[in-house]
Design a protein around this motif. Structure first.
Motif, PDB file in Angstrom:
ATOM      1  N   LEU A   3       9.009 -17.925   5.800  1.00  0.00           N
ATOM      2  CA  LEU A   3       8.549 -16.543   5.748  1.00  0.00           C
ATOM      3  C   LEU A   3       9.577 -15.754   4.945  1.00  0.00           C
ATOM      4  O   LEU A   3      10.765 -15.766   5.261  1.00  0.00           O
ATOM      5  CB  LEU A   3       8.409 -15.959   7.152  1.00  0.00           C
ATOM      6  N   THR A   4       9.113 -15.049   3.903  1.00  0.00           N
ATOM      7  CA  THR A   4      10.002 -14.338   2.987  1.00  0.00           C
ATOM      8  C   THR A   4       9.621 -12.874   2.919  1.00  0.00           C
ATOM      9  O   THR A   4       8.429 -12.528   2.929  1.00  0.00           O
ATOM     10  CB  THR A   4       9.913 -14.956   1.575  1.00  0.00           C
ATOM     11  N   ARG A   5      10.643 -12.022   2.843  1.00  0.00           N
ATOM     12  CA  ARG A   5      10.425 -10.588   2.655  1.00  0.00           C
ATOM     13  C   ARG A   5      11.229 -10.107   1.462  1.00  0.00           C
ATOM     14  O   ARG A   5      12.404 -10.433   1.312  1.00  0.00           O
ATOM     15  CB  ARG A   5      10.833  -9.798   3.906  1.00  0.00           C
ATOM     16  N   PHE A   6      10.574  -9.336   0.602  1.00  0.00           N
ATOM     17  CA  PHE A   6      11.215  -8.815  -0.605  1.00  0.00           C
ATOM     18  C   PHE A   6      10.832  -7.349  -0.748  1.00  0.00           C
ATOM     19  O   PHE A   6       9.648  -6.999  -0.701  1.00  0.00           O
ATOM     20  CB  PHE A   6      10.748  -9.611  -1.830  1.00  0.00           C
ATOM     21  N   ARG A   7      11.824  -6.472  -0.925  1.00  0.00           N
ATOM     22  CA  ARG A   7      11.542  -5.050  -1.130  1.00  0.00           C
ATOM     23  C   ARG A   7      11.419  -4.779  -2.621  1.00  0.00           C
ATOM     24  O   ARG A   7      12.296  -5.149  -3.411  1.00  0.00           O
ATOM     25  CB  ARG A   7      12.627  -4.168  -0.525  1.00  0.00           C
ATOM     26  N   ILE A   8      10.321  -4.135  -2.998  1.00  0.00           N
ATOM     27  CA  ILE A   8      10.031  -3.829  -4.394  1.00  0.00           C
ATOM     28  C   ILE A   8      10.613  -2.465  -4.759  1.00  0.00           C
ATOM     29  O   ILE A   8      10.457  -1.493  -4.014  1.00  0.00           O
ATOM     30  CB  ILE A   8       8.514  -3.854  -4.648  1.00  0.00           C
TER      31      ILE A   8
END
Length: 234
Positions: A3-8
């Motif tokens: 599970l990956t989270r990336f802030r744009i």
């Protein structure tokens, strides 16, 4: 599974291009893997979803069989010197799911149904446009998906008859964009509706729910639909 989270970084030109083109964002997500995942087999697929917390805070979530490398996204649409992404193993969480556990959930989906005006006409896939029908779409799938949305016996807040399900249907978006076919260069117009569901659920079938979380729910998975995530219920 991961599970990956990336802030744009919404202030960047590259971010604005990705946020306005589901096809471009899908391509960028798939480019995060050295070997392109095969979505034709029986294994889990790559799922992604955009969560807009505020005008300036947009988060990209990815569930994938392999660990992604989002270096190119950081360079195009992130903070190259101070930003990054967070990836965590997902399998250990999935194995802990137990029947009757309660979780809050978020799902962005493409609620559609097939219709035809008469028996001789081919069926046509059509989006549900009202919150009531969009909720019914989810309720019709909850049993096979391994969960039940929490119900209350108290009168519904909207005054209508029937059970009150602890879920909100919101953030509808109608998308239209061009897509080039794999076998020719002609552009085809793609139209779809995305809706976000937030609520509380009870696990009824852990194995089925694990499949839902890793295979997705509904159509248009390539365009940011189908990814359900869970969080501890308060």
């Amino acid at each position: 599974m991961f599970l990956t989270r990336f802030r744009i970084n919404t202030a960047r030109m590259g971010a604005r291009r990705l946020l306005t083109s589901p096809q471009s964002l899908h391509a960028a997500v798939m480019a995060s893997f050295a070997e392109r995942p095969d979505h034709q087999g029986d294994g889990p697929r790559v799922l992604w979803r955009l969560d807009q917390q505020s005008r300036s805070e947009v988060l990209l979530y990815i569930v994938s069989p392999g660990r992604p490398d989002l270096t190119h996204l950081v360079e195009q649409a992130g903070w190259p010197t101070t930003g990054g992404w967070q990836t965590k193993p997902y399998a250990s969480f999935l194995t802990r799911l137990t029947a009757d556990d309660t979780w809050t959930f978020r799902l962005t989906a493409n609620p559609v149904h097939s219709i035809r005006r008469h028996a001789a006409e081919p069926t046509k896939r059509t989006a549900h446009v009202t919150p009531r029908h969009q909720l019914d779409w989810l309720l019709q799938r909850q049993k096979d998906a391994g969960f039940a949305i929490v119900e209350h016996d108290e009168p519904r807040p909207d005054g209508l008859p029937g059970a009150w399900h602890e879920v909100a249907v919101h953030n509808r978006g109608d998308l239209s964009f061009g897509k080039r076919g794999e076998t020719d260069d002609r552009a085809h117009q793609v139209k779809l509706t995305r809706v976000t569901y937030d609520g509380r659920l009870r696990v009824t079938d852990p194995d089925a729910l694990r499949r839902t979380l890793t295979f997705g729910l509904g159509k248009a998975k390539a365009y940011g639909c189908g990814l359900m995530t869970l969080a501890p219920a308060e």
